[in-house]
Write a protein that holds these residues in place. Structure first.
Motif, PDB file in Angstrom:
ATOM      1  N   ASP A  97     -15.864  -9.975   3.787  1.00 34.27           N
ATOM      2  CA  ASP A  97     -14.560 -10.184   4.417  1.00 34.27           C
ATOM      3  C   ASP A  97     -13.536  -9.142   3.975  1.00 34.27           C
ATOM      4  O   ASP A  97     -12.683  -8.721   4.769  1.00 34.27           O
ATOM      5  N   LEU A  98     -13.610  -8.738   2.712  1.00 33.83           N
ATOM      6  CA  LEU A  98     -12.644  -7.781   2.171  1.00 33.83           C
ATOM      7  C   LEU A  98     -13.054  -6.324   2.376  1.00 33.83           C
ATOM      8  O   LEU A  98     -12.295  -5.417   2.017  1.00 33.83           O
ATOM      9  N   HIS A  99     -14.270  -6.110   2.923  1.00 38.28           N
ATOM     10  CA  HIS A  99     -14.775  -4.747   3.172  1.00 38.28           C
ATOM     11  C   HIS A  99     -14.791  -3.931   1.876  1.00 38.28           C
ATOM     12  O   HIS A  99     -14.450  -2.750   1.854  1.00 38.28           O
ATOM     13  N   THR A 100     -15.233  -4.565   0.802  1.00 40.26           N
ATOM     14  CA  THR A 100     -15.263  -3.861  -0.490  1.00 40.26           C
ATOM     15  C   THR A 100     -16.625  -3.239  -0.777  1.00 40.26           C
ATOM     16  O   THR A 100     -16.735  -2.419  -1.700  1.00 40.26           O
ATOM     17  N   GLY A 101     -17.674  -3.628  -0.032  1.00 45.26           N
ATOM     18  CA  GLY A 101     -18.999  -3.159  -0.362  1.00 45.26           C
ATOM     19  C   GLY A 101     -19.553  -3.940  -1.547  1.00 45.26           C
ATOM     20  O   GLY A 101     -18.932  -4.877  -2.057  1.00 45.26           O
ATOM     21  N   HIS A 102     -20.722  -3.539  -2.017  1.00 40.81           N
ATOM     22  CA  HIS A 102     -21.409  -4.278  -3.083  1.00 40.81           C
ATOM     23  C   HIS A 102     -21.667  -3.408  -4.308  1.00 40.81           C
ATOM     24  O   HIS A 102     -22.592  -3.682  -5.076  1.00 40.81           O
ATOM     25  N   ALA A 103     -20.873  -2.400  -4.511  1.00 43.24           N
ATOM     26  CA  ALA A 103     -21.097  -1.506  -5.640  1.00 43.24           C
ATOM     27  C   ALA A 103     -20.875  -2.244  -6.953  1.00 43.24           C
ATOM     28  O   ALA A 103     -19.961  -3.062  -7.079  1.00 43.24           O
ATOM     29  N   GLY A 104     -21.740  -1.939  -7.925  1.00 39.89           N
ATOM     30  CA  GLY A 104     -21.593  -2.521  -9.254  1.00 39.89           C
ATOM     31  C   GLY A 104     -20.657  -1.686 -10.113  1.00 39.89           C
ATOM     32  O   GLY A 104     -20.206  -0.602  -9.730  1.00 39.89           O
TER      33      GLY A 104
ATOM     34  N   ARG B  70      -5.460   0.140  -0.065  1.00 40.01           N
ATOM     35  CA  ARG B  70      -6.657   0.958  -0.221  1.00 40.01           C
ATOM     36  C   ARG B  70      -6.809   2.006   0.876  1.00 40.01           C
ATOM     37  O   ARG B  70      -7.431   3.050   0.661  1.00 40.01           O
ATOM     38  N   GLN B  71      -6.275   1.713   2.052  1.00 42.28           N
ATOM     39  CA  GLN B  71      -6.496   2.616   3.183  1.00 42.28           C
ATOM     40  C   GLN B  71      -5.778   3.953   2.970  1.00 42.28           C
ATOM     41  O   GLN B  71      -4.674   4.001   2.430  1.00 42.28           O
TER      42      GLN B  71
ATOM     43  N   VAL C 248      -1.437   0.568  12.040  1.00 46.15           N
ATOM     44  CA  VAL C 248      -2.511   0.979  11.132  1.00 46.15           C
ATOM     45  C   VAL C 248      -3.806   0.311  11.575  1.00 46.15           C
ATOM     46  O   VAL C 248      -3.867  -0.913  11.703  1.00 46.15           O
ATOM     47  N   GLN C 249      -4.820   1.123  11.805  1.00 43.04           N
ATOM     48  CA  GLN C 249      -6.161   0.637  12.073  1.00 43.04           C
ATOM     49  C   GLN C 249      -7.144   1.456  11.262  1.00 43.04           C
ATOM     50  O   GLN C 249      -7.260   2.668  11.460  1.00 43.04           O
ATOM     51  N   ASP C 250      -7.787   0.790  10.334  1.00 38.04           N
ATOM     52  CA  ASP C 250      -8.696   1.498   9.427  1.00 38.04           C
ATOM     53  C   ASP C 250     -10.013   0.724   9.338  1.00 38.04           C
ATOM     54  O   ASP C 250     -10.051  -0.417   8.861  1.00 38.04           O
ATOM     55  N   LYS C 251     -11.074   1.338   9.821  1.00 39.56           N
ATOM     56  CA  LYS C 251     -12.371   0.675   9.838  1.00 39.56           C
ATOM     57  C   LYS C 251     -12.920   0.467   8.430  1.00 39.56           C
ATOM     58  O   LYS C 251     -13.556  -0.557   8.147  1.00 39.56           O
TER      59      LYS C 251
END
Length: 468
Positions: free
Chosen positions: A213-220, A347-348, A321-324
Protein backbone atom coordinates in the motif's frame (compact mmCIF):
# COMPACT_ATOMS: atom_id res chain seq x y z
CA UNK A 1 -45.10 7.00 124.47
CA UNK A 2 -46.00 9.56 121.86
CA UNK A 3 -49.34 9.08 120.21
CA UNK A 4 -49.13 11.95 117.69
CA UNK A 5 -48.77 9.50 114.81
CA UNK A 6 -51.68 7.36 115.75
CA UNK A 7 -54.63 7.63 113.50
CA UNK A 8 -52.48 8.92 110.53
CA UNK A 9 -52.56 7.00 107.30
CA UNK A 10 -49.88 4.40 107.14
CA UNK A 11 -49.33 4.04 110.85
CA UNK A 12 -46.33 4.93 112.87
CA UNK A 13 -43.07 5.91 111.27
CA UNK A 14 -44.32 6.14 107.67
CA UNK A 15 -44.91 9.69 106.61
CA UNK A 16 -45.92 8.68 103.04
CA UNK A 17 -48.80 6.35 103.72
CA UNK A 18 -48.97 2.63 104.00
CA UNK A 19 -49.93 0.25 106.70
CA UNK A 20 -47.30 0.54 109.28
CA UNK A 21 -44.30 -0.19 107.10
CA UNK A 22 -41.91 1.64 109.37
CA UNK A 23 -38.60 2.62 107.80
CA UNK A 24 -39.91 2.22 104.28
CA UNK A 25 -39.36 5.35 102.27
CA UNK A 26 -41.81 4.49 99.47
CA UNK A 27 -44.91 2.38 98.98
CA UNK A 28 -47.26 0.73 101.39
CA UNK A 29 -45.87 -1.08 104.40
CA UNK A 30 -47.09 -4.27 105.85
CA UNK A 31 -46.90 -3.60 109.45
CA UNK A 32 -44.40 -2.10 111.47
CA UNK A 33 -41.11 -3.84 111.37
CA UNK A 34 -38.27 -1.52 112.32
CA UNK A 35 -40.66 1.43 112.67
CA UNK A 36 -39.17 4.89 112.54
CA UNK A 37 -38.80 6.27 116.06
CA UNK A 38 -40.79 9.44 116.63
CA UNK A 39 -39.13 12.76 117.35
CA UNK A 40 -39.24 13.94 120.92
CA UNK A 41 -41.80 16.68 121.43
CA UNK A 42 -39.15 19.17 122.34
CA UNK A 43 -37.18 18.59 119.15
CA UNK A 44 -40.04 18.69 116.71
CA UNK A 45 -39.99 22.11 115.04
CA UNK A 46 -43.69 21.86 114.19
CA UNK A 47 -44.71 21.20 117.70
CA UNK A 48 -46.10 18.17 119.37
CA UNK A 49 -47.94 15.75 117.13
CA UNK A 50 -46.61 17.25 113.87
CA UNK A 51 -44.89 14.92 111.37
CA UNK A 52 -41.21 15.21 110.61
CA UNK A 53 -40.41 17.78 107.93
CA UNK A 54 -39.85 16.49 104.43
CA UNK A 55 -36.71 17.19 102.45
CA UNK A 56 -37.48 19.68 99.69
CA UNK A 57 -36.89 18.39 96.15
CA UNK A 58 -35.28 21.52 94.85
CA UNK A 59 -34.19 24.84 96.19
CA UNK A 60 -36.89 27.44 95.65
CA UNK A 61 -36.05 30.51 93.64
CA UNK A 62 -35.37 33.45 95.89
CA UNK A 63 -37.68 36.37 95.44
CA UNK A 64 -36.06 39.09 93.48
CA UNK A 65 -33.32 36.77 92.30
CA UNK A 66 -32.88 36.78 88.53
CA UNK A 67 -33.79 33.51 86.94
CA UNK A 68 -30.80 31.34 86.20
CA UNK A 69 -28.60 33.17 88.77
CA UNK A 70 -27.43 31.41 91.97
CA UNK A 71 -28.47 32.86 95.35
CA UNK A 72 -26.11 35.30 96.93
CA UNK A 73 -23.32 33.75 98.83
CA UNK A 74 -23.48 30.47 96.91
CA UNK A 75 -21.02 29.68 94.11
CA UNK A 76 -22.54 29.03 90.69
CA UNK A 77 -22.97 25.41 89.70
CA UNK A 78 -23.48 23.71 86.39
CA UNK A 79 -27.14 22.81 85.84
CA UNK A 80 -27.97 19.28 86.94
CA UNK A 81 -24.49 18.65 88.38
CA UNK A 82 -24.80 20.06 91.93
CA UNK A 83 -24.34 18.08 95.12
CA UNK A 84 -26.30 14.86 94.83
CA UNK A 85 -29.12 14.49 97.25
CA UNK A 86 -29.54 11.23 99.06
CA UNK A 87 -25.86 10.22 98.97
CA UNK A 88 -24.27 10.62 102.39
CA UNK A 89 -26.08 13.83 103.46
CA UNK A 90 -27.43 13.69 107.01
CA UNK A 91 -31.11 12.89 107.00
CA UNK A 92 -31.11 12.41 103.21
CA UNK A 93 -29.48 9.05 102.59
CA UNK A 94 -31.26 5.85 101.95
CA UNK A 95 -32.33 4.23 105.19
CA UNK A 96 -32.11 7.49 107.14
CA UNK A 97 -35.07 8.26 109.31
CA UNK A 98 -37.66 10.32 107.47
CA UNK A 99 -35.57 10.48 104.28
CA UNK A 100 -36.87 9.99 100.77
CA UNK A 101 -34.59 9.32 97.78
CA UNK A 102 -34.37 12.26 95.51
CA UNK A 103 -35.85 11.94 92.05
CA UNK A 104 -33.56 13.54 89.44
CA UNK A 105 -35.10 16.69 88.17
CA UNK A 106 -35.81 17.10 84.48
CA UNK A 107 -32.72 18.19 82.68
CA UNK A 108 -30.30 16.61 85.17
CA UNK A 109 -28.28 13.49 84.31
CA UNK A 110 -30.64 10.56 84.41
CA UNK A 111 -33.67 12.85 84.40
CA UNK A 112 -36.23 13.42 81.78
CA UNK A 113 -34.69 14.49 78.52
CA UNK A 114 -31.17 13.41 79.59
CA UNK A 115 -29.18 10.38 78.48
CA UNK A 116 -30.57 7.34 80.20
CA UNK A 117 -33.60 9.18 81.57
CA UNK A 118 -37.22 9.12 80.55
CA UNK A 119 -37.89 10.69 77.21
CA UNK A 120 -34.27 10.35 76.10
CA UNK A 121 -34.15 10.02 72.31
CA UNK A 122 -32.09 7.12 70.95
CA UNK A 123 -28.73 8.34 69.75
CA UNK A 124 -29.17 11.89 70.98
CA UNK A 125 -29.20 13.75 74.28
CA UNK A 126 -32.35 15.77 73.63
CA UNK A 127 -35.81 14.30 73.85
CA UNK A 128 -38.19 14.96 70.96
CA UNK A 129 -40.08 18.15 71.42
CA UNK A 130 -37.55 19.58 73.86
CA UNK A 131 -35.51 22.72 73.31
CA UNK A 132 -32.79 22.17 70.71
CA UNK A 133 -29.98 24.32 69.37
CA UNK A 134 -29.82 24.96 65.58
CA UNK A 135 -26.65 22.85 65.30
CA UNK A 136 -28.33 19.88 67.04
CA UNK A 137 -31.53 20.25 65.06
CA UNK A 138 -29.94 19.19 61.74
CA UNK A 139 -27.15 16.77 60.78
CA UNK A 140 -23.61 18.13 60.46
CA UNK A 141 -22.69 19.54 57.02
CA UNK A 142 -19.38 20.81 55.59
CA UNK A 143 -19.26 24.48 54.70
CA UNK A 144 -19.39 25.13 50.96
CA UNK A 145 -15.96 26.78 51.02
CA UNK A 146 -14.40 23.66 52.51
CA UNK A 147 -16.10 21.44 49.92
CA UNK A 148 -14.75 23.60 47.08
CA UNK A 149 -11.27 23.63 48.59
CA UNK A 150 -11.08 19.87 48.94
CA UNK A 151 -12.58 19.33 45.49
CA UNK A 152 -9.89 21.52 43.92
CA UNK A 153 -7.25 19.74 45.95
CA UNK A 154 -8.51 16.35 44.75
CA UNK A 155 -8.46 17.47 41.11
CA UNK A 156 -4.89 18.74 41.47
CA UNK A 157 -3.77 15.46 43.02
CA UNK A 158 -5.44 13.50 40.19
CA UNK A 159 -3.77 15.69 37.56
CA UNK A 160 -0.40 15.28 39.25
CA UNK A 161 -0.71 11.50 39.38
CA UNK A 162 -1.85 11.37 35.74
CA UNK A 163 1.00 13.61 34.59
CA UNK A 164 3.66 11.62 36.41
CA UNK A 165 2.24 8.31 35.20
CA UNK A 166 2.05 9.57 31.61
CA UNK A 167 5.61 10.85 31.81
CA UNK A 168 7.02 7.48 32.89
CA UNK A 169 4.84 5.65 30.36
CA UNK A 170 6.02 7.87 27.51
CA UNK A 171 9.65 7.64 28.62
CA UNK A 172 9.43 3.85 28.50
CA UNK A 173 8.41 4.05 24.82
CA UNK A 174 11.63 5.70 23.68
CA UNK A 175 14.23 3.54 21.93
CA UNK A 176 17.76 4.57 22.86
CA UNK A 177 20.86 3.77 20.86
CA UNK A 178 24.50 4.56 21.57
CA UNK A 179 25.25 6.60 18.45
CA UNK A 180 27.18 9.54 19.95
CA UNK A 181 30.63 8.24 20.83
CA UNK A 182 33.97 9.92 21.27
CA UNK A 183 36.77 9.31 18.78
CA UNK A 184 40.11 10.95 18.02
CA UNK A 185 39.63 14.37 16.42
CA UNK A 186 35.98 14.76 17.36
CA UNK A 187 34.86 18.44 17.22
CA UNK A 188 34.62 20.29 20.51
CA UNK A 189 31.24 21.18 21.91
CA UNK A 190 29.89 24.44 20.54
CA UNK A 191 27.18 26.84 21.61
CA UNK A 192 23.52 26.03 21.30
CA UNK A 193 22.15 22.54 20.61
CA UNK A 194 22.57 20.58 17.39
CA UNK A 195 20.27 17.70 16.42
CA UNK A 196 20.97 15.23 13.63
CA UNK A 197 17.55 14.14 12.31
CA UNK A 198 17.46 11.10 10.03
CA UNK A 199 14.55 9.65 8.08
CA UNK A 200 15.32 6.08 7.11
CA UNK A 201 13.66 3.74 4.65
CA UNK A 202 13.45 1.02 7.28
CA UNK A 203 10.42 -1.22 6.75
CA UNK A 204 10.51 -2.39 10.34
CA UNK A 205 6.96 -2.59 11.70
CA UNK A 206 5.30 -2.84 8.28
CA UNK A 207 3.41 -5.92 7.10
CA UNK A 208 3.63 -7.16 3.54
CA UNK A 209 0.28 -5.62 2.69
CA UNK A 210 1.35 -2.27 4.19
CA UNK A 211 4.53 -2.34 2.13
CA UNK A 212 2.37 -2.81 -0.97
CA UNK A 213 0.00 0.00 0.00
CA UNK A 214 2.84 2.40 0.81
CA UNK A 215 4.86 1.46 -2.32
CA UNK A 216 7.97 0.98 -0.20
CA UNK A 217 9.15 -2.30 -1.73
CA UNK A 218 10.55 -5.16 0.34
CA UNK A 219 14.18 -4.18 0.73
CA UNK A 220 15.86 -5.29 3.94
CA UNK A 221 18.10 -3.18 6.14
CA UNK A 222 17.83 0.60 6.11
CA UNK A 223 19.18 3.53 4.17
CA UNK A 224 18.88 7.22 4.83
CA UNK A 225 16.03 8.83 2.93
CA UNK A 226 16.73 12.25 4.39
CA UNK A 227 19.06 13.88 6.93
CA UNK A 228 19.02 17.32 8.53
CA UNK A 229 20.83 19.29 11.20
CA UNK A 230 18.60 21.37 13.45
CA UNK A 231 20.43 24.11 15.32
CA UNK A 232 18.62 25.50 18.39
CA UNK A 233 20.23 28.69 19.68
CA UNK A 234 19.86 32.26 20.84
CA UNK A 235 19.98 33.69 17.31
CA UNK A 236 17.05 31.72 15.96
CA UNK A 237 16.58 28.09 15.01
CA UNK A 238 17.87 26.83 11.70
CA UNK A 239 17.03 23.58 9.90
CA UNK A 240 19.70 22.59 7.37
CA UNK A 241 19.17 19.70 4.96
CA UNK A 242 22.08 17.56 3.80
CA UNK A 243 21.60 15.91 0.37
CA UNK A 244 21.87 12.16 0.74
CA UNK A 245 24.05 12.03 -2.42
CA UNK A 246 26.63 14.45 -0.96
CA UNK A 247 30.13 13.38 -2.01
CA UNK A 248 32.17 13.35 1.22
CA UNK A 249 34.95 11.36 2.94
CA UNK A 250 33.67 8.43 5.03
CA UNK A 251 35.86 7.71 8.10
CA UNK A 252 37.45 4.36 8.72
CA UNK A 253 35.08 2.01 10.46
CA UNK A 254 34.38 -1.62 11.25
CA UNK A 255 32.67 -3.64 8.54
CA UNK A 256 29.89 -6.19 8.92
CA UNK A 257 32.44 -8.95 9.51
CA UNK A 258 34.22 -6.90 12.15
CA UNK A 259 37.20 -6.12 9.94
CA UNK A 260 38.17 -2.46 9.52
CA UNK A 261 37.07 -0.63 6.41
CA UNK A 262 39.49 2.06 5.30
CA UNK A 263 38.41 5.65 4.92
CA UNK A 264 37.10 6.47 1.45
CA UNK A 265 35.11 9.18 -0.36
CA UNK A 266 31.56 8.19 -1.17
CA UNK A 267 27.97 9.34 -0.95
CA UNK A 268 27.06 10.27 2.59
CA UNK A 269 24.10 7.89 2.76
CA UNK A 270 26.52 4.97 2.36
CA UNK A 271 27.79 5.77 5.87
CA UNK A 272 24.32 5.13 7.26
CA UNK A 273 23.95 1.92 5.25
CA UNK A 274 27.35 0.64 6.39
CA UNK A 275 27.53 1.74 10.02
CA UNK A 276 24.10 3.02 11.00
CA UNK A 277 23.58 6.14 13.07
CA UNK A 278 26.98 5.97 14.76
CA UNK A 279 29.01 6.09 11.54
CA UNK A 280 26.65 8.64 9.99
CA UNK A 281 27.06 10.95 13.00
CA UNK A 282 30.84 10.68 12.84
CA UNK A 283 30.78 11.37 9.10
CA UNK A 284 28.62 14.49 9.54
CA UNK A 285 30.80 15.78 12.38
CA UNK A 286 34.11 15.30 10.55
CA UNK A 287 32.85 16.96 7.36
CA UNK A 288 31.12 19.94 8.99
CA UNK A 289 33.10 20.50 12.18
CA UNK A 290 29.75 20.67 14.04
CA UNK A 291 29.47 18.56 17.17
CA UNK A 292 26.16 16.69 17.26
CA UNK A 293 24.47 16.88 20.67
CA UNK A 294 21.40 14.73 19.98
CA UNK A 295 20.30 12.19 17.40
CA UNK A 296 16.78 11.23 16.23
CA UNK A 297 15.84 8.62 13.62
CA UNK A 298 12.44 7.51 12.37
CA UNK A 299 11.38 4.91 9.81
CA UNK A 300 8.47 4.60 7.43
CA UNK A 301 6.07 3.00 9.92
CA UNK A 302 6.73 5.63 12.58
CA UNK A 303 6.28 8.48 10.13
CA UNK A 304 2.92 7.19 8.90
CA UNK A 305 1.77 6.51 12.46
CA UNK A 306 2.56 10.03 13.66
CA UNK A 307 0.69 11.65 10.80
CA UNK A 308 -2.38 9.47 11.28
CA UNK A 309 -2.39 9.96 15.05
CA UNK A 310 -2.75 13.75 14.69
CA UNK A 311 -5.55 13.34 12.16
CA UNK A 312 -3.51 14.28 9.09
CA UNK A 313 -1.40 17.33 8.26
CA UNK A 314 -2.62 20.35 6.34
CA UNK A 315 -0.47 21.15 3.30
CA UNK A 316 -0.79 23.45 0.31
CA UNK A 317 0.39 21.73 -2.88
CA UNK A 318 1.67 24.12 -5.56
CA UNK A 319 0.98 21.82 -8.51
CA UNK A 320 -0.63 18.52 -9.39
CA UNK A 321 1.54 15.55 -8.41
CA UNK A 322 1.40 12.08 -9.91
CA UNK A 323 4.24 9.75 -9.10
CA UNK A 324 4.09 6.06 -9.93
CA UNK A 325 7.10 5.10 -7.79
CA UNK A 326 5.66 6.55 -4.58
CA UNK A 327 2.00 6.11 -5.54
CA UNK A 328 1.26 9.78 -4.99
CA UNK A 329 -1.72 11.35 -6.76
CA UNK A 330 -2.57 14.84 -5.50
CA UNK A 331 -4.27 17.88 -6.96
CA UNK A 332 -2.90 21.37 -6.47
CA UNK A 333 -4.36 23.31 -3.55
CA UNK A 334 -4.59 23.17 0.23
CA UNK A 335 -5.63 19.82 1.66
CA UNK A 336 -5.06 17.41 4.54
CA UNK A 337 -2.64 14.52 3.92
CA UNK A 338 -3.02 11.25 5.77
CA UNK A 339 -0.07 9.03 6.67
CA UNK A 340 0.12 7.20 3.34
CA UNK A 341 -0.13 10.39 1.27
CA UNK A 342 2.37 12.19 3.50
CA UNK A 343 4.99 9.47 3.13
CA UNK A 344 4.62 9.52 -0.65
CA UNK A 345 4.82 13.32 -0.65
CA UNK A 346 8.16 13.51 1.20
CA UNK A 347 9.66 10.68 -0.90
CA UNK A 348 8.66 11.66 -4.42
CA UNK A 349 11.26 13.53 -6.51
CA UNK A 350 10.79 12.63 -10.16
CA UNK A 351 8.49 15.55 -10.88
CA UNK A 352 10.87 18.02 -9.28
CA UNK A 353 13.17 19.91 -11.61
CA UNK A 354 16.08 19.58 -9.18
CA UNK A 355 15.17 16.07 -8.04
CA UNK A 356 16.63 15.49 -4.54
CA UNK A 357 16.97 19.20 -3.77
CA UNK A 358 13.27 19.73 -4.49
CA UNK A 359 12.40 16.73 -2.37
CA UNK A 360 14.37 18.19 0.57
CA UNK A 361 12.34 21.37 0.38
CA UNK A 362 9.13 19.35 0.53
CA UNK A 363 10.52 17.41 3.50
CA UNK A 364 11.38 20.60 5.40
CA UNK A 365 8.00 22.11 4.66
CA UNK A 366 6.11 19.02 5.73
CA UNK A 367 8.12 18.40 8.93
CA UNK A 368 7.49 21.99 10.01
CA UNK A 369 3.74 21.59 9.46
CA UNK A 370 3.75 18.24 11.28
CA UNK A 371 5.60 19.69 14.27
CA UNK A 372 3.19 22.63 14.42
CA UNK A 373 0.18 20.34 14.50
CA UNK A 374 1.72 17.82 16.92
CA UNK A 375 2.67 20.57 19.40
CA UNK A 376 -0.69 22.37 19.22
CA UNK A 377 -2.94 22.47 22.33
CA UNK A 378 -5.66 20.65 20.39
CA UNK A 379 -3.31 17.66 20.10
CA UNK A 380 -1.45 17.78 23.41
CA UNK A 381 -4.53 18.39 25.60
CA UNK A 382 -6.71 15.82 23.83
CA UNK A 383 -6.02 12.34 25.21
CA UNK A 384 -7.55 10.74 22.10
CA UNK A 385 -4.79 12.27 19.95
CA UNK A 386 -1.98 12.71 22.47
CA UNK A 387 -1.67 9.08 23.57
CA UNK A 388 -1.77 7.62 20.02
CA UNK A 389 0.80 10.25 18.99
CA UNK A 390 3.15 9.28 21.80
CA UNK A 391 2.61 5.57 21.25
CA UNK A 392 3.13 5.62 17.48
CA UNK A 393 5.83 8.27 17.44
CA UNK A 394 8.03 7.27 20.36
CA UNK A 395 7.51 3.57 19.74
CA UNK A 396 9.38 3.77 16.42
CA UNK A 397 11.72 6.66 17.21
CA UNK A 398 15.42 6.02 17.88
CA UNK A 399 17.35 8.60 19.88
CA UNK A 400 20.77 8.84 21.51
CA UNK A 401 21.28 7.61 25.06
CA UNK A 402 21.18 11.10 26.58
CA UNK A 403 17.98 12.29 24.88
CA UNK A 404 14.85 12.36 27.00
CA UNK A 405 11.29 13.60 26.80
CA UNK A 406 12.31 17.16 27.63
CA UNK A 407 14.82 17.16 24.78
CA UNK A 408 12.25 15.79 22.35
CA UNK A 409 9.81 18.47 23.46
CA UNK A 410 12.35 21.19 22.68
CA UNK A 411 12.96 19.52 19.30
CA UNK A 412 9.27 19.73 18.34
CA UNK A 413 8.98 23.31 19.53
CA UNK A 414 12.08 24.32 17.56
CA UNK A 415 10.68 22.67 14.43
CA UNK A 416 7.42 24.51 15.02
CA UNK A 417 9.28 27.83 15.25
CA UNK A 418 11.08 27.13 11.99
CA UNK A 419 7.78 26.60 10.22
CA UNK A 420 6.23 29.60 11.98
CA UNK A 421 8.73 32.07 10.53
CA UNK A 422 10.90 32.72 13.59
CA UNK A 423 13.59 30.40 12.17
CA UNK A 424 14.86 29.45 8.76
CA UNK A 425 15.25 26.40 6.54
CA UNK A 426 18.32 26.05 4.33
CA UNK A 427 20.35 23.47 2.44
CA UNK A 428 24.07 22.96 2.59
CA UNK A 429 25.53 25.37 0.01
CA UNK A 430 26.09 23.38 -3.19
CA UNK A 431 28.68 23.97 -5.90
CA UNK A 432 27.55 21.21 -8.29
CA UNK A 433 24.28 19.21 -7.90
CA UNK A 434 25.33 16.78 -10.67
CA UNK A 435 28.95 16.13 -9.88
CA UNK A 436 30.48 13.24 -11.83
CA UNK A 437 32.62 11.09 -9.61
CA UNK A 438 35.66 9.07 -10.61
CA UNK A 439 33.47 5.99 -10.27
CA UNK A 440 31.00 7.36 -12.81
CA UNK A 441 28.30 8.18 -10.26
CA UNK A 442 26.27 11.38 -10.12
CA UNK A 443 26.68 13.07 -6.75
CA UNK A 444 26.29 16.45 -5.04
CA UNK A 445 29.39 18.54 -4.38
CA UNK A 446 29.32 21.16 -1.61
CA UNK A 447 30.54 24.73 -1.97
CA UNK A 448 33.33 24.50 0.60
CA UNK A 449 33.78 28.26 1.21
CA UNK A 450 30.10 29.07 1.66
CA UNK A 451 29.43 25.89 3.58
CA UNK A 452 32.15 26.83 6.08
CA UNK A 453 30.36 30.12 6.87
CA UNK A 454 27.18 28.23 7.70
CA UNK A 455 29.00 25.59 9.74
CA UNK A 456 30.85 28.24 11.76
CA UNK A 457 27.55 29.99 12.54
CA UNK A 458 26.17 26.71 13.87
CA UNK A 459 29.26 26.11 16.02
CA UNK A 460 29.36 29.61 17.48
CA UNK A 461 25.58 30.15 17.68
CA UNK A 462 25.69 33.27 15.55
CA UNK A 463 23.30 34.45 12.84
CA UNK A 464 23.36 32.09 9.87
CA UNK A 465 24.35 33.97 6.69
CA UNK A 466 22.10 33.92 3.64
CA UNK A 467 24.22 31.90 1.24
CA UNK A 468 23.17 29.61 -1.57
Amino acid sequence: MNTWQEGRPGGGGNPYGGNGGGGAAYGPGDGGTAAEPPLPAGLNPRGPGAPAPRQPRSQPQSQGQPQGQPPQGRPPQAPGYGPAQGYGQPGQGYGQPGARPSVPAQGTPGGAGRPGGPGSAPGGPIAPGGPQSPAAARPGRWPRRRIVKWSVFGVLIALMVTTVSTWFWADSKINHENVLTDYPGRPAAGKGTNWLIVGSDSRNGLSDSQEEDLHTGHAGGKRSDSMMILHVGDNGNTLMSIPRDSWVPIPEHAGENGKPVKAATSKINSAFASGGGKLLTQTVETNTGIRIDHYAEIGFAGFVGIVDSVGGVDMCIEQDVQDKDSGLDLKAGCQSLDGTQALAFVRQRHQMADQDLGRMRNQQKFLGALAKQAASPATVLNPFTFYPLVSSGLGTLIVDDDAGLTDLGSLFLAMKDVNGGSGKSITVPIANPDFKTNTGESAVKWDAAKAKQVFDAFKNDTAVPDVK
